[in-house]
Write a protein that holds these residues in place. Structure first.
Motif, PDB file in Angstrom:
ATOM      1  N   ARG A 104      49.467  79.699 -93.826  1.00  0.00           N
ATOM      2  CA  ARG A 104      48.251  79.191 -93.212  1.00  0.00           C
ATOM      3  C   ARG A 104      48.109  77.722 -93.568  1.00  0.00           C
ATOM      4  NH1 ARG A 104      42.365  81.772 -92.572  1.00  0.00           N
ATOM      5  NH2 ARG A 104      41.640  80.093 -91.268  1.00  0.00           N
ATOM      6  N   ILE A 105      47.709  76.924 -92.607  1.00  0.00           N
ATOM      7  CA  ILE A 105      47.511  75.485 -92.815  1.00  0.00           C
ATOM      8  C   ILE A 105      46.011  75.222 -92.863  1.00  0.00           C
ATOM      9  CG2 ILE A 105      47.902  73.188 -91.863  1.00  0.00           C
ATOM     10  CD1 ILE A 105      50.347  74.402 -90.412  1.00  0.00           C
ATOM     11  N   PHE A 106      45.578  74.527 -93.917  1.00  0.00           N
ATOM     12  CA  PHE A 106      44.173  74.188 -94.094  1.00  0.00           C
ATOM     13  C   PHE A 106      44.004  72.673 -94.082  1.00  0.00           C
ATOM     14  CE2 PHE A 106      44.513  78.256 -96.294  1.00  0.00           C
ATOM     15  CZ  PHE A 106      43.424  78.945 -95.801  1.00  0.00           C
ATOM     16  N   PRO A 107      43.040  72.134 -93.324  1.00  0.00           N
ATOM     17  CA  PRO A 107      42.708  70.719 -93.463  1.00  0.00           C
ATOM     18  C   PRO A 107      41.824  70.532 -94.693  1.00  0.00           C
ATOM     19  CG  PRO A 107      41.564  71.683 -91.589  1.00  0.00           C
ATOM     20  CD  PRO A 107      42.383  72.764 -92.200  1.00  0.00           C
ATOM     21  N   LEU A 108      42.116  69.528 -95.491  1.00  0.00           N
ATOM     22  CA  LEU A 108      41.389  69.320 -96.740  1.00  0.00           C
ATOM     23  C   LEU A 108      39.953  68.863 -96.494  1.00  0.00           C
ATOM     24  CD1 LEU A 108      42.154  69.705 -99.678  1.00  0.00           C
ATOM     25  CD2 LEU A 108      42.631  67.278 -99.810  1.00  0.00           C
ATOM     26  N   ALA A 109      39.694  68.198 -95.366  1.00  0.00           N
ATOM     27  CA  ALA A 109      38.358  67.689 -95.073  1.00  0.00           C
ATOM     28  C   ALA A 109      37.544  68.647 -94.210  1.00  0.00           C
ATOM     29  CB  ALA A 109      38.466  66.336 -94.379  1.00  0.00           C
ATOM     30  N   SER A 110      37.955  69.905 -94.133  1.00  0.00           N
ATOM     31  CA  SER A 110      37.263  70.874 -93.293  1.00  0.00           C
ATOM     32  C   SER A 110      35.919  71.268 -93.897  1.00  0.00           C
ATOM     33  CB  SER A 110      38.124  72.126 -93.128  1.00  0.00           C
ATOM     34  OG  SER A 110      37.405  73.132 -92.457  1.00  0.00           O
ATOM     35  N   PRO A 111      34.871  71.355 -93.084  1.00  0.00           N
ATOM     36  CA  PRO A 111      33.578  71.817 -93.599  1.00  0.00           C
ATOM     37  C   PRO A 111      33.574  73.322 -93.904  1.00  0.00           C
ATOM     38  CG  PRO A 111      33.437  71.445 -91.254  1.00  0.00           C
ATOM     39  CD  PRO A 111      34.795  70.969 -91.685  1.00  0.00           C
ATOM     40  N   PHE A 112      34.609  74.038 -93.458  1.00  0.00           N
ATOM     41  CA  PHE A 112      34.681  75.476 -93.690  1.00  0.00           C
ATOM     42  C   PHE A 112      35.274  75.821 -95.054  1.00  0.00           C
ATOM     43  CE2 PHE A 112      34.809  75.120 -89.024  1.00  0.00           C
ATOM     44  CZ  PHE A 112      33.624  75.788 -88.752  1.00  0.00           C
ATOM     45  N   LEU A 113      35.889  74.875 -95.736  1.00  0.00           N
ATOM     46  CA  LEU A 113      36.410  75.132 -97.084  1.00  0.00           C
ATOM     47  C   LEU A 113      35.250  75.180 -98.057  1.00  0.00           C
ATOM     48  CD1 LEU A 113      39.626  72.973 -97.530  1.00  0.00           C
ATOM     49  CD2 LEU A 113      39.434  75.385 -97.066  1.00  0.00           C
ATOM     50  N   ASP A 114      35.147  76.288 -98.768  1.00  0.00           N
ATOM     51  CA  ASP A 114      34.069  76.436 -99.738  1.00  0.00           C
ATOM     52  C   ASP A 114      34.508  75.930-101.104  1.00  0.00           C
ATOM     53  OD1 ASP A 114      31.458  77.286-100.469  1.00  0.00           O
ATOM     54  OD2 ASP A 114      32.351  79.038-101.444  1.00  0.00           O
ATOM     55  N   LYS A 115      35.607  76.487-101.623  1.00  0.00           N
ATOM     56  CA  LYS A 115      36.140  76.006-102.894  1.00  0.00           C
ATOM     57  C   LYS A 115      37.614  76.377-103.003  1.00  0.00           C
ATOM     58  CE  LYS A 115      34.875  79.939-105.796  1.00  0.00           C
ATOM     59  NZ  LYS A 115      34.224  80.369-107.016  1.00  0.00           N
ATOM     60  N   ILE A 116      38.287  75.711-103.938  1.00  0.00           N
ATOM     61  CA  ILE A 116      39.696  75.961-104.213  1.00  0.00           C
ATOM     62  C   ILE A 116      39.848  76.166-105.708  1.00  0.00           C
ATOM     63  CG2 ILE A 116      42.021  74.993-104.165  1.00  0.00           C
ATOM     64  CD1 ILE A 116      41.210  73.368-101.729  1.00  0.00           C
ATOM     65  N   GLU A 117      40.529  77.247-106.096  1.00  0.00           N
ATOM     66  CA  GLU A 117      40.810  77.532-107.504  1.00  0.00           C
ATOM     67  C   GLU A 117      42.314  77.483-107.723  1.00  0.00           C
ATOM     68  OE1 GLU A 117      39.345  81.303-108.753  1.00  0.00           O
ATOM     69  OE2 GLU A 117      37.251  80.781-108.403  1.00  0.00           O
ATOM     70  N   VAL A 118      42.732  76.801-108.774  1.00  0.00           N
ATOM     71  CA  VAL A 118      44.152  76.773-109.132  1.00  0.00           C
ATOM     72  C   VAL A 118      44.401  77.905-110.116  1.00  0.00           C
ATOM     73  CG1 VAL A 118      46.007  75.430-110.157  1.00  0.00           C
ATOM     74  CG2 VAL A 118      44.272  74.293-108.780  1.00  0.00           C
ATOM     75  N   VAL A 119      45.249  78.868-109.728  1.00  0.00           N
ATOM     76  CA  VAL A 119      45.567  80.008-110.580  1.00  0.00           C
ATOM     77  C   VAL A 119      46.607  79.615-111.616  1.00  0.00           C
ATOM     78  CG1 VAL A 119      46.454  82.366-110.622  1.00  0.00           C
ATOM     79  CG2 VAL A 119      45.000  81.620-108.735  1.00  0.00           C
ATOM     80  N   LYS A 120      47.705  78.982-111.151  1.00  0.00           N
ATOM     81  CA  LYS A 120      48.721  78.493-112.078  1.00  0.00           C
ATOM     82  C   LYS A 120      49.481  77.335-111.446  1.00  0.00           C
ATOM     83  CE  LYS A 120      52.149  82.006-110.885  1.00  0.00           C
ATOM     84  NZ  LYS A 120      53.008  83.058-111.416  1.00  0.00           N
ATOM     85  N   HIS A 121      49.967  76.460-112.309  1.00  0.00           N
ATOM     86  CA  HIS A 121      50.749  75.315-111.871  1.00  0.00           C
ATOM     87  C   HIS A 121      52.225  75.693-111.931  1.00  0.00           C
ATOM     88  CE1 HIS A 121      47.408  72.495-111.742  1.00  0.00           C
ATOM     89  NE2 HIS A 121      46.978  73.043-112.863  1.00  0.00           N
ATOM     90  N   GLY A 122      52.933  75.503-110.828  1.00  0.00           N
ATOM     91  CA  GLY A 122      54.345  75.827-110.766  1.00  0.00           C
ATOM     92  C   GLY A 122      55.203  74.605-111.002  1.00  0.00           C
ATOM     93  N   HIS A 123      56.425  74.831-111.476  1.00  0.00           N
ATOM     94  CA  HIS A 123      57.374  73.745-111.715  1.00  0.00           C
ATOM     95  C   HIS A 123      58.436  73.780-110.627  1.00  0.00           C
ATOM     96  CE1 HIS A 123      59.807  70.848-113.819  1.00  0.00           C
ATOM     97  NE2 HIS A 123      60.851  71.654-113.722  1.00  0.00           N
TER      98      HIS A 123
END
Length: 119
Positions: free
Chosen positions: A72-91
């Protein structure tokens, strides 16, 4: 060009989201309108890439639903995005990890980035 960029960034402000990049596992909470009702749905997966910058920036997330890969592609400036949580950082060593599409099972795992404790 400066005027165009000013208008783009002024009219579509980007929310305060945590820093993430390709290889990170994140959860995106986004609003869905169904008639007069509105609800929040989440989508958890691995970030394949980030593209563009400013108001035009988008990011692609991939998850496995059963045995089927869903992107799925999300625009970062979308008014529909509520929040983003980072679960883990990958290498990962690349900015766009399209090779993940062809991998299955244990080979599709991404190493977790080790965090160094600050003293």
């Amino acid at each position: 060009m400066e005027a165009i960029k000013f208008v783009e960034n002024d009219l579509s402000p980007i929310g305060n989201f945590p820093a993430f990049k390709a290889g990170d596992t994140i959860i995106v909470y986004y609003k869905i309108k169904e008639g007069a009702k509105e609800r929040i749905q989440h989508f958890q997966g691995v970030v394949l890439m980030r593209k563009n910058s400013g108001a035009n920036e988008t990011f692609t997330i991939r998850k496995m639903s059963g045995n089927i890969g869903v992107e799925r592609i999300f625009p970062l400036a979308s008014p529909f995005l509520d929040k983003i949580e980072v679960v883990k950082h990958g290498h990962v060593k690349r900015a766009r990890i399209y090779y993940l599409r062809d991998l299955t099972g244990k080979s599709a795992r991404i190493k977790e980035k080790k965090m160094v404790a600050a003293k």
